[in-house]
Design an enzyme around this catalytic site. Structure first.
Site, PDB file in Angstrom:
ATOM      1  N   ASP A   1      11.364   1.694  -7.841  1.00  0.00           N
ATOM      2  CA  ASP A   1      11.746   0.164  -8.747  1.00  0.00           C
ATOM      3  C   ASP A   1      13.206  -0.334  -8.259  1.00  0.00           C
ATOM      4  O   ASP A   1      13.206  -1.201  -8.191  1.00  0.00           O
ATOM      5  CB  ASP A   1      11.339   0.354 -10.216  1.00  0.00           C
ATOM      6  CG  ASP A   1      10.124   0.966 -10.439  1.00  0.00           C
ATOM      7  OD1 ASP A   1       9.751   2.263 -10.641  1.00  0.00           O
ATOM      8  OD2 ASP A   1       9.208   0.312 -10.969  1.00  0.00           O
TER       9      ASP A   1
ATOM     10  N   ASP B   1       9.402  -0.806 -13.770  1.00  0.00           N
ATOM     11  CA  ASP B   1       9.709   0.549 -14.711  1.00  0.00           C
ATOM     12  C   ASP B   1      10.743   1.634 -14.287  1.00  0.00           C
ATOM     13  O   ASP B   1      10.200   2.780 -13.962  1.00  0.00           O
ATOM     14  CB  ASP B   1       8.223   1.499 -15.165  1.00  0.00           C
ATOM     15  CG  ASP B   1       7.590   1.748 -14.162  1.00  0.00           C
ATOM     16  OD1 ASP B   1       7.850   1.340 -12.956  1.00  0.00           O
ATOM     17  OD2 ASP B   1       6.823   3.191 -14.126  1.00  0.00           O
TER      18      ASP B   1
ATOM     19  N   HIS C   1       7.518   3.620  -2.454  1.00  0.00           N
ATOM     20  CA  HIS C   1       6.502   2.868  -2.974  1.00  0.00           C
ATOM     21  C   HIS C   1       7.015   1.442  -3.328  1.00  0.00           C
ATOM     22  O   HIS C   1       6.485   0.464  -2.581  1.00  0.00           O
ATOM     23  CB  HIS C   1       5.621   3.419  -4.234  1.00  0.00           C
ATOM     24  CG  HIS C   1       5.415   4.851  -4.323  1.00  0.00           C
ATOM     25  ND1 HIS C   1       4.308   5.201  -3.636  1.00  0.00           N
ATOM     26  CD2 HIS C   1       5.939   5.805  -4.634  1.00  0.00           C
ATOM     27  CE1 HIS C   1       4.282   6.513  -3.646  1.00  0.00           C
ATOM     28  NE2 HIS C   1       5.076   6.855  -4.130  1.00  0.00           N
ATOM     29  N   ASP C   2       7.658   1.239  -4.148  1.00  0.00           N
ATOM     30  CA  ASP C   2       7.650  -0.188  -4.876  1.00  0.00           C
ATOM     31  C   ASP C   2       8.616  -1.192  -4.056  1.00  0.00           C
ATOM     32  O   ASP C   2       8.046  -2.228  -4.027  1.00  0.00           O
ATOM     33  CB  ASP C   2       8.492  -0.132  -6.229  1.00  0.00           C
ATOM     34  CG  ASP C   2       7.692   0.737  -7.404  1.00  0.00           C
ATOM     35  OD1 ASP C   2       6.674   0.685  -7.212  1.00  0.00           O
ATOM     36  OD2 ASP C   2       8.283   1.215  -8.170  1.00  0.00           O
TER      37      ASP C   2
ATOM     38  N   PHE D   1      -0.666   6.346  -9.819  1.00  0.00           N
ATOM     39  CA  PHE D   1       0.177   6.615 -11.212  1.00  0.00           C
ATOM     40  C   PHE D   1       0.287   5.106 -12.048  1.00  0.00           C
ATOM     41  O   PHE D   1      -0.309   4.974 -13.274  1.00  0.00           O
ATOM     42  CB  PHE D   1       1.358   6.921 -10.931  1.00  0.00           C
ATOM     43  CG  PHE D   1       2.163   6.929 -12.328  1.00  0.00           C
ATOM     44  CD1 PHE D   1       2.223   7.966 -13.222  1.00  0.00           C
ATOM     45  CD2 PHE D   1       3.257   5.913 -12.651  1.00  0.00           C
ATOM     46  CE1 PHE D   1       2.878   8.092 -14.549  1.00  0.00           C
ATOM     47  CE2 PHE D   1       4.023   5.949 -13.878  1.00  0.00           C
ATOM     48  CZ  PHE D   1       3.874   7.019 -14.626  1.00  0.00           C
ATOM     49  N   ASN D   2       0.588   4.031 -11.460  1.00  0.00           N
ATOM     50  CA  ASN D   2       0.500   2.756 -12.026  1.00  0.00           C
ATOM     51  C   ASN D   2      -0.699   2.274 -12.856  1.00  0.00           C
ATOM     52  O   ASN D   2      -0.814   1.763 -13.845  1.00  0.00           O
ATOM     53  CB  ASN D   2       1.016   1.700 -11.265  1.00  0.00           C
ATOM     54  CG  ASN D   2       2.841   2.036 -11.105  1.00  0.00           C
ATOM     55  OD1 ASN D   2       3.478   2.586 -11.565  1.00  0.00           O
ATOM     56  ND2 ASN D   2       3.245   1.276  -9.943  1.00  0.00           N
TER      57      ASN D   2
ATOM     58  N   THR E   1       5.797  -3.785 -10.393  1.00  0.00           N
ATOM     59  CA  THR E   1       6.025  -2.469  -9.819  1.00  0.00           C
ATOM     60  C   THR E   1       5.799  -1.345 -10.652  1.00  0.00           C
ATOM     61  O   THR E   1       6.409  -0.021 -10.412  1.00  0.00           O
ATOM     62  CB  THR E   1       7.310  -2.195  -9.053  1.00  0.00           C
ATOM     63  OG1 THR E   1       8.674  -2.527 -10.150  1.00  0.00           O
ATOM     64  CG2 THR E   1       7.418  -3.326  -8.022  1.00  0.00           C
TER      65      THR E   1
HETATM   66  C1  BDR Z   1       4.181   4.263  -8.393  1.00  0.00           C
HETATM   67  O1  BDR Z   1       4.302   5.174  -9.377  1.00  0.00           O
HETATM   68  C2  BDR Z   1       5.850   5.240  -9.876  1.00  0.00           C
HETATM   69  O2  BDR Z   1       6.010   6.633 -10.144  1.00  0.00           O
HETATM   70  C3  BDR Z   1       6.643   4.617  -8.863  1.00  0.00           C
HETATM   71  O3  BDR Z   1       7.700   3.977  -9.370  1.00  0.00           O
HETATM   72  C4  BDR Z   1       5.542   3.760  -8.528  1.00  0.00           C
HETATM   73  O4  BDR Z   1       5.881   2.474  -8.868  1.00  0.00           O
HETATM   74  C5  BDR Z   1       3.832   5.112  -7.410  1.00  0.00           C
HETATM   75  O5  BDR Z   1       2.392   5.562  -7.885  1.00  0.00           O
HETATM   76 CA    CA Z   2       7.409   1.776 -10.506  1.00  0.00          CA
END
Ligand code: BDR
Ligand code: CA
Length: 315
Positions: free
Chosen positions: A16, A11, A243-244, A169-170, A127
């Site tokens: 990402d 996303d 993160h990703d 978040f994800n 991701t």
């Molecule tokens: C995740 O949430 C999104 O904001 C980032 O792309 C990452 O996948 C981190 O919590």
């Molecule tokens: Ca992401």
């Protein structure tokens, strides 16, 4: 050894985008057979456009990009423009990419590819919210046989949440999808905030990337520079968590990470802790060990890998 076939389900999202670049830079290790996109950081019409932009920037316009689910399985959509900017990839100038959008829906692509694949052959790298993958499993459980491993970014144990006090978040965006994926029975490696919060894009590390001077490195440095502003203020750290790309880095260099096999279950009911990943790290329940939960990372080694791979573009 032949490159490992992967489908990156994303996303974009600056991080990402960097995950896509890291994978595209590593054709001897990873064969990207598709990029599927989902609603998450920003709505689907932007995430699919952003993924195609990254293919253009990396001169990989032949990669097939698919648009998937435009909303979570059950919940209303939640986005994160306040972190990623209105475009999702603030920090690079947006343009209309030449990389085409494939006609097929991402979930159809996942089903057709996985059902017809050799058993245990394809690695999925989600991701973003895991809506596309859960929808594929739900529609045709025959997809499971084609999956070699799922390497996901999502969840949190020691770090707590980043979008709610207890949820990452994800997983928070689509907890029902995350539950389906974690319980699908295939091998899973999960990168939660416990490790991604150790992988900080400090000014010095971003400068090293910018110095590489190629288009991909400049786009990466621009996006990480934008990311930096919000997250350093939020966490009081020296740089934003990246993160990703941890997912792709694990595929390239698993020795940079430590994992522990345990049960991960997702909270789907509570208003207060919705999307919380209950990680049974100390095996205090008899729930099945469904996930290799990542708990340590060599952050310097990670950035050395990223710089080495991004240097390959334009050479
Ligand atoms: C995740 O949430 C999104 O904001 C980032 O792309 C990452 O996948 C981190 O919590
Ligand atoms: Ca992401």
């Amino acid at each position: 050894m032949a490159a490992r076939p992967v489908i990156i389900d994303c996303d974009p999202g600056q991080d990402d985008a960097v995950a896509l670049f890291l994978a595209m830079a590593s054709p001897e290790d990873l064969e990207i057979i598709g990029i599927t996109t989902v609603a998450g950081n920003v709505p689907l019409e932007l995430t699919q456009r952003n993924a195609r932009m990254m293919c253009d920037i990396a001169a990989r316009k032949e990669l097939p990009v698919f648009a998937g689910c435009d909303r979570p399985l059950v919940r209303e959509p939640v986005t994160a423009e306040y972190i990623h900017g209105d475009t999702g990839i603030d920090g690079v100038d947006v343009f209309e990419p030449e990389t085409p959008l494939q006609d097929r829906h991402a979930v159809d692509f996942l089903i057709e590819t996985l059902v017809n694949a050799e058993p245990d052959s394809i690695t999925l790298v989600p991701t973003g919210p895991m809506t596309n993958i859960a929808a594929a499993i739900d529609r045709d459980p025959g997809v499971l046989r084609g999956i070699r491993r799922i390497v996901s970014m999502g969840g949190a144990m020691r770090e707590g949440g980043n979008r709610s006090p207890s949820a990452e978040f994800n997983v928070l965006v689509d907890p029902h999808a995350a539950g389906i994926v974690y319980d699908c029975g295939r091998p899973i490696t999960a990168m939660g905030l416990d490790v991604t919060h150790q992988v900080l894009s400090t000014r010095e590390r971003v400068a090293r990337i910018r110095e590489l001077g190629n288009d991909v490195a400049e786009a990466t440095a621009g996006m990480l520079g934008f990311f930096h502003r919000h997250d350093t203020a939020k966490y009081g750290s020296e740089g934003a968590p990246l993160h990703d790309p941890c997912t792709i880095a694990w595929l390239l260099r698993p020795d940079l990470f430590a994992t522990k096999r345990c049960n991960v279950s997702v909270e789907k009911e509570s208003e207060l802790t919705l999307g919380h990943t209950a990680v049974d790290f100390w095996h205090v329940t008899d729930r099945p060990h469904n996930v290799d939960w990542t708990c340590e990372v060599d952050a310097d080694g990670f950035y050395a890998l990223l710089v080495e791979r991004l240097a390959r573009f334009g050479s």
